[in-house]
Enzyme design. Structure first.
Site, PDB file in Angstrom:
ATOM      1  N   HIS A   1      -3.615  -5.163   0.110  1.00  0.00           N
ATOM      2  CA  HIS A   1      -3.145  -5.698   1.394  1.00  0.00           C
ATOM      3  C   HIS A   1      -3.242  -7.224   1.382  1.00  0.00           C
ATOM      4  CE1 HIS A   1      -2.823  -1.963   3.848  1.00  0.00           C
ATOM      5  NE2 HIS A   1      -3.680  -1.504   2.948  1.00  0.00           N
TER       6      HIS A   1
ATOM      7  N   GLU B   1      -1.913  -9.390   3.217  1.00  0.00           N
ATOM      8  CA  GLU B   1      -1.894 -10.018   4.544  1.00  0.00           C
ATOM      9  C   GLU B   1      -3.278 -10.402   5.040  1.00  0.00           C
ATOM     10  OE1 GLU B   1      -1.763  -5.471   5.277  1.00  0.00           O
ATOM     11  OE2 GLU B   1      -0.868  -6.920   3.888  1.00  0.00           O
TER      12      GLU B   1
ATOM     13  N   CYS C   1       0.835  -1.197   0.000  1.00  0.00           N
ATOM     14  CA  CYS C   1       0.000   0.000   0.000  1.00  0.00           C
ATOM     15  C   CYS C   1       0.874   1.253   0.000  1.00  0.00           C
ATOM     16  CB  CYS C   1      -0.976  -0.036   1.181  1.00  0.00           C
ATOM     17  SG  CYS C   1      -2.341   1.143   1.036  1.00  0.00           S
TER      18      CYS C   1
END
Length: 589
Positions: A526, A528, A403
């Site tokens: 993102h 994750e 990001c």
């Protein structure tokens, strides 16, 4: 539908989220469809405006919901996809009730909402839970059979009283055989005496019972396993059988918690208490969890990642990032060390004002095997992040920017390779002559790009595409306002910084890769948020492979790990191949 309510006492942050996730995991391992709801008693509508120092990271769901980080635990443990309505707050309930009142749905009656005299509020809570519990969270679209509900905060908090009252009524509405209460409490062990103290748990249970809920299971959080005498004492004074007192002591890995619950007969208890359709047979899913936990305990090789961010004083600010790194490290059989670096400590101002802190930060960075710059908002620390990115690029250290980390990597390249000294994001310098990162609203009036969006790979030779099993496109979650300026991309391409992933329209830059570098990758999304213990996120997986010096051999082998890499003969498993064949590492079909 079966409902399992998880409450907490004595202190907040006791581990209710992990307990709730673990309960769901062992039930899912029995073949049941499980969903989860997190209740937060604060008046905020959602977690989107919280500082990371308040409640940790803001977890983002497929539908763009900005929710409590515990929903991240639910998704990782249960491998499910939740929606924003799985996070219920006081603000959402009051908003729902007021909206109904404005539409005249209460037929002119006085809307009650004060303390526990809350017929409209408690009704709204119960309706919300019953409605959301039926929403499928699995890919097969099947309606869940069990709903695990975590009530945030501690019993006795005034803000959680409407929810306690709602569930007091709820247990009678859905009948006893469909409702179960797990109460998580602390059993402290003062170092002065070494004795496990039961009084806090007794008081907590007494307060809960006084509010109309009687726990069916008492889960005791403690530093060491509960003594038999202590367990019997809790049983006697808390009105439960000894088998209903569950001990969860401190363990080396959170992945051992489901195994602890299962070992203490929780599945058998649920079968009797809730009349669940479970066959008592070996559960393959828990076997994989045991294998994973054993490997986690017996790793010998180490690798380190420097996490350069602005919220490093509170690790929960980067909870999903840390989990994604751990998943990837475990996949390659390495023990992970995360070096937290406050990006502001890398800046020239710190060198002048606090030289010791400055040199310590740079020493951490220089000793790391890889560099990660995660997302964030605001100008503080951005120059330090750019310094770290510059160091990683020049020294050819493995780098991943997520990001804002990707945006700053573009800024760094523009300044030091293209020669645009004032290159910046308009978020930080609206007057810059080289706006390499700009505000690109997704729709008129929209402020943030949230939720799952598609990224199309533009190059078949992309490293990240190979790590994604040579997929033509990927769907990942976003949370940002600013984008790389598409009008300037040709300048970067000429110098070797390639935009290998773009959105469907080709206007938003999603993935960057630097040529002639082992692993210099940036992603606007993102990744994750979709990492799982047995399905590590490809961008993080690539970073760990590069940091361990294994990326090139992994790519040469067709993106498959060797048996030695995926399995340690020190784990004690008698059948590694059968278990590891189900571990879903990224691979090319």
């Amino acid at each position: 539908m079966k409902y399992i309510l998880v409450t907490g006492g004595v202190i907040s942050g006791i581990g209710k989220g992990i307990i709730a996730s673990s309960v769901g995991t062992i039930l899912k391992s029995c073949g049941l469809h499980v969903t989860a709801i997190k209740i937060d008693p604060y008046i905020n509508i959602d977690a989107g405006t919280f500082s990371p120092y308040e409640h940790g990271e803001v977890f983002v769901l497929d539908d763009g919901g900005e929710v409590d980080l515990d929903l991240g635990n639910y998704e990782r443990f249960l491998d499910i996809r939740l929606t924003k309505d799985n996070n219920l707050t006081t603000g959402k309930i009051y908003q729902s009730v007021i909206t109904k009142e404005r539409r005249g749905e209460y037929l002119g009656k006085t809307v009650q909402g004060k303390f526990i005299f809350v017929p409209h509020i408690t009704d709204a809570i119960q309706e919300w839970v019953m409605r959301q519990a039926k929403v499928s969270v699995d890919d097969d679209g099947v309606e869940p059979q069990v709903c695990v509900i975590e009530l945030g905060g501690t019993v006795g908090d005034i803000e959680s009283m409407p929810f306690i009252e709602a569930f007091r009524q709820f247990q009678f509405k859905v009948k006893r055989e469909n409702f179960c209460n797990i109460h998580v409490s602390l059993v402290p062990q003062p170092s002065t005496t070494g004795e496990q103290k039961t009084k806090p748990t007794q008081n907590s249970v007494r307060e809960l019972r006084g509010l109309g809920l009687s726990p069916d299971l008492i889960v005791c959080r403690c530093s060491t396993p509960l003594d038999t005498a202590v367990k019997e004492k809790i049983s006697m004074f808390c009105h439960v059988e000894p088998e209903q007192v569950i001990c969860i002591h401190d363990v080396s890995s959170i992945y051992r918690v489901p195994l602890l619950l299962e070992d203490q007969g929780m599945v058998e208890y649920f079968c009797r208490r809730l009349d669940l359709p479970i066959e008592m047979r070996p559960r393959r899913m828990l076997t994989k969890w045991k294998e994973m936990s054993d490997r986690s305990d017996r790793l010998l090789e180490h690798t380190s990642i420097a996490l350069v961010g602005k919220y490093t004083k509170f690790s929960d600010s980067y909870a999903s990032v840390i989990k994604a790194l751990e998943h990837s490290a475990l996949a390659i059989n390495y023990k992970l060390e995360v070096k937290y670096i406050d990006s502001a400590d890398l800046e020239q101002y710190t060198q002048q004002e606090e030289p010791v802190k400055y040199h310590e930060a740079w020493q951490k960075l220089c000793s790391a095997d890889g560099v990660l710059v995660p997302g964030g908002f605001g100008v503080r620390g951005t120059e330090g992040k750019i310094q770290a990115i510059n160091w990683a690029r020049k020294r050819k250290k493995p780098f991943l920017g997520v990001c804002l980390g990707m945006q700053l990597a573009v800024c760094e390249f523009a300044r030091n390779v293209l020669g645009w000294e004032d290159a910046n994001s308009t978020e930080f310098d609206p007057e810059t002559k080289h706006p390499v990162v700009i505000d690109m609203p997704e729709q008129l009036g929209g402020t943030m790009r949230l939720g799952k969006r598609r990224t199309i790979f533009q190059s078949s030779s992309s490293i990240l595409r190979k790590l994604y099993a040579d997929a033509e496109h990927v769907d990942e979650r976003h949370r940002h306002r600013f984008e790389v300026n598409p009008d300037l991309m040709h300048h970067f391409e000429k110098k070797g910084l390639h935009f290998v992933g773009q959105d469907v329209e080709g206007q938003r830059m999603e993935v960057i890769e630097l040529e002639d570098h082992a692993y210099f990758v940036g992603v606007q999304y993102h990744p994750e948020f979709t990492s799982r213990p047995i399905k590590p996120s490809p961008p993080y997986f690539g970073l760990l492979l590069a940091a361990a010096g294994k990326l090139q051999s992994y790519l040469i082998k067709g993106c498959r790990l060797s048996a030695r890499d995926t399995y340690s003969d020190r784990s004690g498993s008698s059948s590694p191949d059968s278990e590891l064949s189900e571990l879903k590492f990224p691979s090319i079909s």
